[in-house]
Design a protein around this motif. Structure first.
Motif, PDB file in Angstrom:
ATOM      1  N   ASN A 129       0.823  -1.213   0.000  1.00  0.00           N
ATOM      2  CA  ASN A 129       0.000   0.000   0.000  1.00  0.00           C
ATOM      3  C   ASN A 129       0.859   1.265   0.000  1.00  0.00           C
ATOM      4  OD1 ASN A 129       0.992  -0.572   2.562  1.00  0.00           O
ATOM      5  ND2 ASN A 129      -0.755   0.343   3.614  1.00  0.00           N
ATOM      6  N   ALA A 131       0.844   4.188  -1.644  1.00  0.00           N
ATOM      7  CA  ALA A 131       0.170   5.487  -1.632  1.00  0.00           C
ATOM      8  C   ALA A 131      -0.343   5.832  -0.237  1.00  0.00           C
ATOM      9  CB  ALA A 131      -0.980   5.499  -2.644  1.00  0.00           C
ATOM     10  N   GLU A 132      -0.938   4.846   0.424  1.00  0.00           N
ATOM     11  CA  GLU A 132      -1.462   5.077   1.779  1.00  0.00           C
ATOM     12  C   GLU A 132      -0.339   5.375   2.759  1.00  0.00           C
ATOM     13  OE1 GLU A 132      -4.448   3.324  -0.649  1.00  0.00           O
ATOM     14  OE2 GLU A 132      -2.404   2.647  -0.245  1.00  0.00           O
ATOM     15  N   ALA A 135       0.947   8.932   2.312  1.00  0.00           N
ATOM     16  CA  ALA A 135      -0.031   9.933   2.762  1.00  0.00           C
ATOM     17  C   ALA A 135      -0.265   9.879   4.270  1.00  0.00           C
ATOM     18  CB  ALA A 135      -1.352   9.727   2.020  1.00  0.00           C
ATOM     19  N   SER A 136       0.428   9.002   4.965  1.00  0.00           N
ATOM     20  CA  SER A 136       0.179   8.784   6.392  1.00  0.00           C
ATOM     21  C   SER A 136       0.801   9.862   7.273  1.00  0.00           C
ATOM     22  CB  SER A 136       0.739   7.420   6.808  1.00  0.00           C
ATOM     23  OG  SER A 136       2.157   7.421   6.720  1.00  0.00           O
ATOM     24  N   ASP A 165       1.329   8.325  -6.128  1.00  0.00           N
ATOM     25  CA  ASP A 165       2.390   8.497  -5.138  1.00  0.00           C
ATOM     26  C   ASP A 165       3.165   9.802  -5.305  1.00  0.00           C
ATOM     27  OD1 ASP A 165       1.467   5.915  -5.247  1.00  0.00           O
ATOM     28  OD2 ASP A 165       3.405   4.974  -4.935  1.00  0.00           O
TER      29      ASP A 165
END
Length: 222
Positions: A129, A131-132, A135-136, A165
């Motif tokens: 994951n 992208a997640e 963005a965290s 990303d």
């Protein structure tokens, strides 16, 4: 800024007297002007697609800053296609991804290089994951933690048009450099890249034209 074509990844080290190295010095000079006026410390490097030379540009501009005794950190945030660890011959089992997944501490993932004043954070193992993770809150925390330690932080991210990303990373930085393979990026694609970066509220510092014939080199950083 135009960067002449070169096969070597870190021309600033292997051939400091070359035209390519002088182009990276010019890029550094222009970026320093931005930094003084606008407080630029974190810079993302991206491209429209793969193979346009963003990693080579990231390596050389980071080295250019290190050579004037700036404390520099280079981060590999291309979590799907990491490559910085190959250049420095390091282990990629731990890196940005393991930090973002709370498996490693910051000090465990920062590695010195053979270039004085330059440290790197490799991408780490490819996560499911990316992208997640980028963005965290952990990514924002990492940037806040490294800012007091370094004068400049460069982030080699993924391409803008192919993945989310790159836009995520660009939005978290003070500015972004778009690296373009000269003659490859079509006008419609260039317009799309600009629109995508604007939507992400990323600050475009300029465009670096890569693989330019030295006879036709021009300055395009704006």
């Amino acid at each position: 800024m135009s960067i002449p074509s070169t096969k070597s990844e870190i021309m600033m080290e292997t051939n400091p007297g070359s035209l390519a190295s002088e182009s990276y010095r010019s890029l550094r000079f222009n970026m320093e002007t931005f930094a003084l006026d606008q407080g630029i410390q974190t810079v993302s490097l991206t491209s429209a697609g793969r193979g346009e030379g963003k990693t080579t540009t990231a390596l050389n501009v980071a080295t250019a800053y290190a050579q004037i005794e700036k404390r520099v950190l280079l981060i590999d945030a291309d979590l799907r296609n990491p490559s910085l660890h190959y250049t420095f011959g390091g282990d990629n089992s731990k890196g940005l991804s393991s930090y973002l997944m709370h498996q490693s501490t910051l000090d465990e993932i920062i590695a010195p290089t053979n270039i004085q004043n330059l440290s790197v954070i490799p991408a780490g193992a490819v996560p499911t994951n990316p992208a997640e993770l980028l963005a965290s809150k952990a990514m924002k925390q990492l940037l806040e933690e490294v800012k007091p330690r370094y004068d400049m932080i460069f982030i080699d991210s993924s391409s803008v048009l192919s993945l989310t990303d790159g836009k995520i990373v660009a939005a978290q930085c003070d500015g972004v450099l778009l690296v373009v393979d000269h003659g490859k990026l079509k006008r419609q694609a260039a317009k799309k890249v600009k629109e995508e970066l604007e939507l992400a509220k990323a600050k475009l510092l300029g465009v670096v034209f890569n693989k330019v014939n030295p006879k036709n080199a021009e300055l395009f950083l704006y």
